[in-house]
Write an enzyme that holds these catalytic residues in place. Structure first.
Site, PDB file in Angstrom:
ATOM      1  N   ILE A  61       0.894  -1.168   0.000  1.00 14.60           N
ATOM      2  CA  ILE A  61       0.000   0.000   0.000  1.00 14.60           C
ATOM      3  C   ILE A  61       0.929   1.214   0.000  1.00 14.60           C
ATOM      4  CG2 ILE A  61      -0.231  -0.140   2.534  1.00 14.60           C
ATOM      5  CD1 ILE A  61      -2.911   1.264   2.357  1.00 14.60           C
ATOM      6  N   SER A  62       0.670   2.166  -0.887  1.00 10.32           N
ATOM      7  CA  SER A  62       1.577   3.302  -1.049  1.00 10.32           C
ATOM      8  C   SER A  62       1.622   4.162   0.210  1.00 10.32           C
ATOM      9  CB  SER A  62       1.129   4.167  -2.220  1.00 10.32           C
ATOM     10  OG  SER A  62       1.061   3.406  -3.403  1.00 10.32           O
ATOM     11  N   GLN A  63       2.744   4.893   0.331  1.00 17.68           N
ATOM     12  CA  GLN A  63       2.924   5.855   1.420  1.00 17.68           C
ATOM     13  C   GLN A  63       1.861   6.957   1.296  1.00 17.68           C
ATOM     14  OE1 GLN A  63       6.677   7.819   0.966  1.00 17.68           O
ATOM     15  NE2 GLN A  63       6.323   9.186   2.704  1.00 17.68           N
TER      16      GLN A  63
END
Ligand code: SAH
Length: 224
Positions: A61-63
């Site tokens: 999951i992206s930052q």
């Protein structure tokens, strides 16, 4: 929500502001969408930290800062029809769903796609259409119905040299695509705005680190 969770949310939003995110619609969507509903139990305590987290199948999951910057780069309006490539856990999708008319999202890992769809149901996000397919080919015609072209396109996996042609083709004139481009270790988040004559105005947004965009539906045994 308890007071401690509330504090974690507010702290993250304030952090995003100090890191240069100014669009108040983006900030309020990020405050409202429960990131803790999208991460595996093992990393739940880090759900509101500004960090990428593992979501299984070798994906992440992206930052939050990158999610915010990509969303801001799209300059969304509530009339926009958006195409997303790389659903992953569906967190970015949920942010887009709050800020646009409808989101079409494609993921090549079937189990991730199914889990994301369940979360959209649970969170009562009704303006998302999710599909397991190869997003490098764009949104397919389904039962003779073409959804392309799109007002905005977001790609959350990195193209090695340039955006896939099928995606450039599915962008409306005047539309914007946000996509990481470059080999591992040298990726730049870029914005491609399509001019009326079909040419593109390209801007660098920020250096980023994404998993690569890969062709075809993932095989069961494939981890990444
Ligand atoms: N926005 C997601 C990011 C997930 S990581 C999140 O925050 O959860 C990138 C995702 O892109 C991975 O799930 C990967 O499987 C997917 N992906 C890579 N190439 C793809 C392709 N050609 N079509 C669809 N999805 C792809």
């Amino acid at each position: 929500m308890n007071a401690q969770d509330m504090n974690k949310r507010i702290r993250l939003i304030m952090h995003l502001r100090t890191r240069g995110i100014t669009d108040t619609n983006v900030l309020s969507a990020m405050e409202r969408v429960p990131r803790d509903a999208f991460v595996p139990r093992e990393v739940l305590d880090q759900a509101w930290e500004d960090t990428a987290l593992p979501i299984g199948r070798g994906q992440t999951i992206s930052q939050p800062l990158v999610v915010a910057a990509m969303t801001e780069g799209l300059k969304l309006s509530d009339r926009d029809k958006v195409l997303e490539i790389g659903t992953g856990c569906g967190y970015q999708t949920a942010i887009l769903a709050h800020l646009s008319r409808r989101v079409y999202t494609i993921e090549r890992h079937v189990p991730l796609q199914k889990d994301a769809e369940k979360r959209f149901d649970q969170l009562k996000l009704r303006n998302i259409t999710a599909l397991a397919a190869d997003g490098m080919k764009g949104w397919p015609k389904i039962n003779g119905i073409d959804q392309a072209p799109f007002d905005k396109i977001i790609v959350t996996a990195a193209a090695s040299a340039a955006p896939p042609q099928a995606l450039l083709d599915q962008l409306k004139p005047g539309g914007i695509m946000v996509i990481p481009v470059g080999p591992p270790g040298e990726q730049m988040l870029k914005s491609y705005q399509k001019n009326e004559d079909g040419s593109f105005a390209i801007k660098d947004l920020m250096p980023v680190r994404f998993v690569p965009l890969l062709p075809d539906i993932a095989k069961d045994e494939e981890a990444a």
